[in-house]
Design a protein around this motif. Structure first.
Motif, PDB file in Angstrom:
ATOM      1  N   ARG A  24       0.820  -1.222   0.000  1.00 17.27           N
ATOM      2  CA  ARG A  24       0.000   0.000   0.000  1.00 17.27           C
ATOM      3  C   ARG A  24       0.852   1.270   0.000  1.00 17.27           C
ATOM      4  NH1 ARG A  24      -2.544  -3.435   3.496  1.00 17.27           N
ATOM      5  NH2 ARG A  24      -4.559  -4.180   2.802  1.00 17.27           N
ATOM      6  N   SER A  25       2.092   1.162   0.496  1.00 18.00           N
ATOM      7  CA  SER A  25       2.930   2.357   0.610  1.00 18.00           C
ATOM      8  C   SER A  25       3.909   2.530  -0.556  1.00 18.00           C
ATOM      9  CB  SER A  25       3.725   2.298   1.917  1.00 18.00           C
ATOM     10  OG  SER A  25       4.696   1.269   1.854  1.00 18.00           O
ATOM     11  N   ILE A  26       3.887   1.643  -1.513  1.00 14.08           N
ATOM     12  CA  ILE A  26       4.834   1.727  -2.632  1.00 14.08           C
ATOM     13  C   ILE A  26       4.574   2.996  -3.436  1.00 14.08           C
ATOM     14  CG2 ILE A  26       5.537   0.690  -4.832  1.00 14.08           C
ATOM     15  CD1 ILE A  26       4.917  -2.035  -3.632  1.00 14.08           C
ATOM     16  N   ALA A  27       5.634   3.705  -3.733  1.00 13.38           N
ATOM     17  CA  ALA A  27       5.555   4.871  -4.621  1.00 13.38           C
ATOM     18  C   ALA A  27       5.901   4.370  -6.023  1.00 13.38           C
ATOM     19  CB  ALA A  27       6.519   5.952  -4.170  1.00 13.38           C
ATOM     20  N   TYR A  28       4.884   4.121  -6.829  1.00  4.14           N
ATOM     21  CA  TYR A  28       5.108   3.592  -8.170  1.00  4.14           C
ATOM     22  C   TYR A  28       5.703   4.662  -9.064  1.00  4.14           C
ATOM     23  CZ  TYR A  28       2.172  -0.150  -6.458  1.00  4.14           C
ATOM     24  OH  TYR A  28       1.675  -1.190  -5.718  1.00  4.14           O
ATOM     25  N   SER A  29       6.598   4.223  -9.928  1.00  5.44           N
ATOM     26  CA  SER A  29       7.251   5.138 -10.854  1.00  5.44           C
ATOM     27  C   SER A  29       7.515   4.387 -12.157  1.00  5.44           C
ATOM     28  CB  SER A  29       8.568   5.646 -10.257  1.00  5.44           C
ATOM     29  OG  SER A  29       9.500   4.589 -10.182  1.00  5.44           O
ATOM     30  N   PRO A  30       7.856   5.096 -13.218  1.00  9.85           N
ATOM     31  CA  PRO A  30       8.178   4.413 -14.474  1.00  9.85           C
ATOM     32  C   PRO A  30       9.361   3.442 -14.334  1.00  9.85           C
ATOM     33  CG  PRO A  30       7.775   6.723 -14.882  1.00  9.85           C
ATOM     34  CD  PRO A  30       7.790   6.545 -13.389  1.00  9.85           C
ATOM     35  N   GLU A  31      10.239   3.690 -13.367  1.00 11.42           N
ATOM     36  CA  GLU A  31      11.403   2.832 -13.176  1.00 11.42           C
ATOM     37  C   GLU A  31      11.056   1.512 -12.510  1.00 11.42           C
ATOM     38  OE1 GLU A  31      11.456   6.144 -12.104  1.00 11.42           O
ATOM     39  OE2 GLU A  31      12.385   6.777 -13.975  1.00 11.42           O
ATOM     40  N   LEU A  53      -1.266  -6.194  -7.895  1.00 10.37           N
ATOM     41  CA  LEU A  53      -1.694  -6.126  -9.290  1.00 10.37           C
ATOM     42  C   LEU A  53      -2.700  -5.003  -9.501  1.00 10.37           C
ATOM     43  CD1 LEU A  53      -1.547  -7.357 -12.129  1.00 10.37           C
ATOM     44  CD2 LEU A  53      -3.355  -8.922 -11.444  1.00 10.37           C
ATOM     45  N   ARG A  54      -3.660  -4.882  -8.596  1.00  3.59           N
ATOM     46  CA  ARG A  54      -4.663  -3.815  -8.715  1.00  3.59           C
ATOM     47  C   ARG A  54      -4.003  -2.435  -8.649  1.00  3.59           C
ATOM     48  NH1 ARG A  54      -8.100  -4.281  -4.215  1.00  3.59           N
ATOM     49  NH2 ARG A  54      -7.036  -2.521  -3.264  1.00  3.59           N
ATOM     50  N   ASN A  55      -3.052  -2.255  -7.741  1.00  3.21           N
ATOM     51  CA  ASN A  55      -2.365  -0.970  -7.628  1.00  3.21           C
ATOM     52  C   ASN A  55      -1.531  -0.670  -8.874  1.00  3.21           C
ATOM     53  OD1 ASN A  55      -3.484  -0.606  -5.117  1.00  3.21           O
ATOM     54  ND2 ASN A  55      -1.641  -1.104  -3.982  1.00  3.21           N
ATOM     55  N   CYS A  56      -0.892  -1.689  -9.425  1.00  3.70           N
ATOM     56  CA  CYS A  56      -0.125  -1.495 -10.659  1.00  3.70           C
ATOM     57  C   CYS A  56      -1.037  -1.113 -11.818  1.00  3.70           C
ATOM     58  CB  CYS A  56       0.650  -2.770 -11.020  1.00  3.70           C
ATOM     59  SG  CYS A  56       2.038  -3.129  -9.948  1.00  3.70           S
ATOM     60  N   LEU A  57      -2.168  -1.804 -11.939  1.00  4.05           N
ATOM     61  CA  LEU A  57      -3.118  -1.504 -13.013  1.00  4.05           C
ATOM     62  C   LEU A  57      -3.668  -0.087 -12.884  1.00  4.05           C
ATOM     63  CD1 LEU A  57      -5.026  -4.889 -13.266  1.00  4.05           C
ATOM     64  CD2 LEU A  57      -3.430  -3.935 -14.928  1.00  4.05           C
ATOM     65  N   LYS A  62      -4.083   5.326 -14.886  1.00  6.49           N
ATOM     66  CA  LYS A  62      -4.198   6.750 -14.579  1.00  6.49           C
ATOM     67  C   LYS A  62      -3.023   7.573 -15.088  1.00  6.49           C
ATOM     68  CE  LYS A  62      -7.313   6.574 -10.702  1.00  6.49           C
ATOM     69  NZ  LYS A  62      -7.567   6.977  -9.318  1.00  6.49           N
ATOM     70  N   GLU A  63      -1.842   6.988 -15.093  1.00 10.45           N
ATOM     71  CA  GLU A  63      -0.651   7.733 -15.483  1.00 10.45           C
ATOM     72  C   GLU A  63      -0.250   7.496 -16.936  1.00 10.45           C
ATOM     73  OE1 GLU A  63       1.236   9.876 -13.552  1.00 10.45           O
ATOM     74  OE2 GLU A  63      -0.341   9.694 -12.051  1.00 10.45           O
ATOM     75  N   VAL A  92     -10.894   3.329 -17.454  1.00 13.09           N
ATOM     76  CA  VAL A  92     -10.080   4.078 -16.501  1.00 13.09           C
ATOM     77  C   VAL A  92      -8.840   4.654 -17.181  1.00 13.09           C
ATOM     78  CG1 VAL A  92      -8.855   3.898 -14.285  1.00 13.09           C
ATOM     79  CG2 VAL A  92     -10.913   2.564 -14.672  1.00 13.09           C
ATOM     80  N   PHE A  93      -8.406   4.059 -18.295  1.00 14.07           N
ATOM     81  CA  PHE A  93      -7.243   4.556 -19.030  1.00 14.07           C
ATOM     82  C   PHE A  93      -7.626   5.887 -19.663  1.00 14.07           C
ATOM     83  CE2 PHE A  93      -4.372   4.781 -22.699  1.00 14.07           C
ATOM     84  CZ  PHE A  93      -3.155   4.561 -22.075  1.00 14.07           C
ATOM     85  N   TYR A  94      -7.045   6.965 -19.147  1.00 18.94           N
ATOM     86  CA  TYR A  94      -7.452   8.297 -19.576  1.00 18.94           C
ATOM     87  C   TYR A  94      -6.830   8.671 -20.916  1.00 18.94           C
ATOM     88  CZ  TYR A  94      -7.981  13.265 -19.998  1.00 18.94           C
ATOM     89  OH  TYR A  94      -8.276  14.501 -20.483  1.00 18.94           O
TER      90      TYR A  94
END
Length: 173
Positions: A24-31, A53-57, A62-63, A92-94
Motif C-alpha cells: 500500500r505504501s509503494i511509490a510507483y514510478s516508471p522505473e 496487481l490492482r495498484n499497478c493496473l 491513470k498515469e 479508466v485509461f485516460y
C-alpha cells in the motif's frame, strides 16, 4: 517483495500483513512499475498479489498518457498483449479521444513488434541447421520471411524433417 512468497507459503499472517502494508505504501514510478507488475501478474500469493496487481493496473491506467515517462514504446510495449489490451481498453485509461487511444495502442504494438523482430533475427542468425543472415531475413507487414540457405548438410536429419521447397514463413504473433 522478497518476503511475501515465504510469508505466504508458511502462512505467517503477521509477515503477510506487513507485506500488505508495504504494498500500500509503494511509490510507483516508471522505473519500478514493470518489475512490480510482472511479479504481481506472474505469481499468485492470494490477496497480497491481487492488491499489488490492482495498484499497478491503477497506476498504469491513470498515469498512462499523463506521465511522459510512461510512453507506449518503453513500458507498455513490454506488457503481454492480453494485459496491454485490458489496460488500454479500460475506461479508466485516460485519453482525450478514442483516436488518441488508437494511436497509443498502435505505438506500443509497433515498438513490441520491432523488438520481437530483432529477437527472432538474433535467434535465427545463431541457428546451426540453416545459415540465416540479414541478407536472407526480411520483414513484410507482420510476417518474417526467411529464405532457405544452400549451406545445409544433406545428411542432417533435422533438415529433412521440416524441409520445404519454398521460403518458410515465421509469424510474429
Amino acid at each position: 517483495m522478497t518476503y511475501l512468497p515465504a510469508a505466504y507459503f508458511f502462512s505467517d499472517e503477521d509477515l503477510c500483513d506487513q507485506c500488505g502494508i508495504y504494498i500500500r505504501s509503494i511509490a510507483y514510478s516508471p522505473e519500478n512499475i514493470l518489475s512490480f507488475f510482472q511479479f504481481a501478474s506472474g505469481y499468485d500469493f492470494g490477496p497480497y498479489s491481487e492488491l499489488l496487481l490492482r495498484n499497478c493496473l491503477i497506476y498504469l491506467c491513470k498515469e498512462g498518457t499523463a506521465n511522459p515517462a510512461l510512453n507506449p514504446t518503453d513500458i507498455y510495449s513490454k506488457l503481454d498483449y492480453n494485459w496491454l489490451a485490458q489496460i488500454i481498453g479500460s475506461d479508466v485509461f485516460y485519453v482525450k479521444s478514442e483516436a488518441d487511444r488508437f494511436v497509443f495502442l498502435t505505438q506500443a504494438i509497433k515498438a513490441r513488434d520491432a523488438a520481437e523482430f530483432g529477437r527472432i533475427r538474433d535467434f535465427l542468425s545463431g541457428s546451426t541447421i540453416m545459415n540465416f543472415s540479414d541478407s536472407n531475413v526480411t520483414e513484410s507487414g507482420n510476417k518474417v520471411f526467411v529464405a532457405e540457405s544452400m549451406d545445409v548438410d544433406q545428411n542432417d536429419e533435422l533438415h529433412f524433417v521440416g524441409q520445404r521447397q519454398e521460403s518458410q514463413v515465421v509469424p510474429l504473433n
